[in-house]
Scaffold this active site. Sequence first.
Site, PDB file in Angstrom:
ATOM      1  N   ASP A 100       5.186   7.828  -8.546  1.00  0.00           N
ATOM      2  CA  ASP A 100       6.009   6.931  -7.741  1.00  0.00           C
ATOM      3  C   ASP A 100       5.139   6.069  -6.824  1.00  0.00           C
ATOM      4  O   ASP A 100       3.899   6.200  -6.796  1.00  0.00           O
ATOM      5  CB  ASP A 100       7.003   7.773  -6.933  1.00  0.00           C
ATOM      6  CG  ASP A 100       8.383   7.142  -6.863  1.00  0.00           C
ATOM      7  OD1 ASP A 100       8.482   5.908  -6.948  1.00  0.00           O
ATOM      8  OD2 ASP A 100       9.370   7.898  -6.707  1.00  0.00           O
ATOM      9  N   TRP A 108       8.360   0.161  -9.405  1.00  0.00           N
ATOM     10  CA  TRP A 108       9.575  -0.649  -9.250  1.00  0.00           C
ATOM     11  C   TRP A 108       9.399  -2.128  -9.618  1.00  0.00           C
ATOM     12  O   TRP A 108      10.161  -2.984  -9.181  1.00  0.00           O
ATOM     13  CB  TRP A 108      10.127  -0.543  -7.822  1.00  0.00           C
ATOM     14  CG  TRP A 108       9.945   0.795  -7.189  1.00  0.00           C
ATOM     15  CD1 TRP A 108      10.228   2.017  -7.735  1.00  0.00           C
ATOM     16  CD2 TRP A 108       9.418   1.074  -5.885  1.00  0.00           C
ATOM     17  NE1 TRP A 108       9.925   3.023  -6.852  1.00  0.00           N
ATOM     18  CE2 TRP A 108       9.424   2.479  -5.713  1.00  0.00           C
ATOM     19  CE3 TRP A 108       8.958   0.262  -4.851  1.00  0.00           C
ATOM     20  CZ2 TRP A 108       8.973   3.089  -4.546  1.00  0.00           C
ATOM     21  CZ3 TRP A 108       8.515   0.873  -3.689  1.00  0.00           C
ATOM     22  CH2 TRP A 108       8.525   2.283  -3.546  1.00  0.00           C
ATOM     23  N   GLY A 109       8.373  -2.453 -10.380  1.00  0.00           N
ATOM     24  CA  GLY A 109       8.113  -3.843 -10.728  1.00  0.00           C
ATOM     25  C   GLY A 109       7.393  -4.621  -9.653  1.00  0.00           C
ATOM     26  O   GLY A 109       7.121  -5.817  -9.832  1.00  0.00           O
ATOM     27  N   ASP A 161      15.517   1.301  -7.980  1.00  0.00           N
ATOM     28  CA  ASP A 161      16.341   2.367  -8.540  1.00  0.00           C
ATOM     29  C   ASP A 161      17.696   1.851  -9.015  1.00  0.00           C
ATOM     30  O   ASP A 161      18.342   1.036  -8.352  1.00  0.00           O
ATOM     31  CB  ASP A 161      16.572   3.462  -7.500  1.00  0.00           C
ATOM     32  CG  ASP A 161      15.362   4.360  -7.323  1.00  0.00           C
ATOM     33  OD1 ASP A 161      14.309   4.053  -7.896  1.00  0.00           O
ATOM     34  OD2 ASP A 161      15.477   5.378  -6.623  1.00  0.00           O
TER      35      ASP A 161
END
Length: 652
Positions: free
Chosen positions: A178, A218-219, A239
Amino acid sequence: MFRTPVLRVLATAAAAVTLLLFTRPAPADPLHTAPVASTTRQIAVPTAPMGWASWNSFAAKIDYSVIKAQVDAFVASGLPAAGYKYINIDEGWWQGTRDSAGNITVDTSEWPGGMSAIADYIHSKGLKAGIYTDAGANGCGYYYPTGRPAAANTGSEGHYDQDMLQFSQWGFDFVKVDWCGGDAEGLDAATAYKAISASVAKATASTGRALTLSICNWGYQNTWNWATGLAPMWRTSTDIYYYGGTASQASVLSNFDQTLHPAAQHTGYYNDPDMLTVGMSGLTAAQNRTHMALWAISGAPLLAGNDLTTMTSETAAILKNSDVVAVDQDARGLQGVKVAEDTTGLQVYGKVLSGTGNRAVVLLNRTSSAQNITVRWSDLGLTSASATVRDLWAQSNLGSYGTSYTASVPAGGSVMLKVSGGTEAASTNYTATSTGKYTSVSAASTGLDVVDIPYTNTGSTAVTGTLQVNSQTATTVSFPPTGSSQGTVSVQVDLSKGSANSLTFTGSSLPTLGAINVQPIPGTNGNLVVGTGSGRCADIYNNTITNGTQAEIWDCNGGQNQAWTYTSRKELVVYGNKCLDAYNNGTTNGTKVVIWDCNGQNNQKWTANSDGTLTNVNAGLCLDASGAATANGTLLILYTCGTANNQKWTLT
């Protein structure tokens, strides 16, 4: 995962325009071989991971008993037989403690026998086990505690080699990394994940257990530009679901729109729009099918997120539909793209499948009333010859159709089809002009093309090379073993209209390549918007997709960020879903010209004038290269219309 919206850095790039729409017949070039059908000896590439992940249903409230119950339900539901194999333990398994040697320690009252025990249990069912960490020093549970108290030091920064080896030694086959800590610390994502990827490779070499890396930033920092080759999958959006809320079709559509980067996805590398919310509260059965269809047409990883112990038979049937799963897991490994939107909100997506004459199609109705939507064979790169149409949800053939097929699609709903047995439209072969370099590659229009790359790899493992198209961002291409005879893998590339395109493959382990085969996908046809004064193209900097990114001019290269579709609605559309927009409905000189989700407003409409100017319908002002500058990076603005060349554009 990602907990709260974060303002993304806006970027820009830019310039060049044309005033006509073009169709895209197959290119003809007397310097090369005559058009031929696409090659057929395709080598299967690794498919996108399938499985289940704990976050959506349980957040950080997980332990051995929770995961074991999900494993048992996973097996009982028949998901493994449908191709699902990963059980991924997300955040919450670790509270940040390490021993004196820096090794991760866990609470054995929650995880009896440690993490290796749950990995062993997962393996005992014939499945693969996944685990979770963060690229930063502190993980998401520290910044956004969900179900457990905030815990510091739950990231792997400073311990990449140590942690990846530990995960592999415990028996894990998959690791999701993450970005909460990385984002908070301002780390450079490409640098951090390159180091993590190297640590994963070291761990695999040490233990002999392959460890699948999932990049989850998350790009941010435009992951699709650099992640290919570092990991089999990377997140392209925030998300899809926030714990404690409900699933929504709006989130499904938003994440899908953000994941369409077809030039980055190929040969075993996949854009990831996040875990599935199929079967979770908030979605109807029809919306669940649309969700599954969109993930499948895009070739996304399929990681279910619903509570498997309460899964209905209806949800299980959606997840296990063999026809739909087969589209997602197609051995060619390409991403589906939008090939038509004749009327706003009535969209057609097509995916080139393995074999010859095969396409998957999703007809998506984003409007509030039932509508007929037509898929044309020509948009898919097929001739008008008859082809068989199959309804993938009903798993029944609908008959043979020539030229096109039309279906009634419910409001907010979709239809998923397979078109098979069609005739491939003409394509062209190109032989290398020097080692790995193919020049004078022709395209009748600016747009996306499928390139089949023949090669021979007699080894036992895949080798990689780098592909650069024109001056676009390079990508890593994987070449799996072929045995003793030649095979092909496929990529999708963005080409400019004309014969000045080049494809260059480099790399120390690059196999010997044959004559490549290039075939257009006419439904992706667009235009370069070329500035008369600068000779440069309207461009969105660094392939950025963020709303509010200001357009600029840049050297023309035909990339996805320079391919604009001028619609009958007077929109200039890039990426398939972003419109050139006068920011905040501005009507004054100097108003920024940006990209924004297409919404039909007049500040997103442009009149193409005979003198080469483009007038914003709302403001009555012209598209202008600021300050009459001609250098790369010159920003685009609105300004009072005049006769200067910095306001004149050609769509080509």
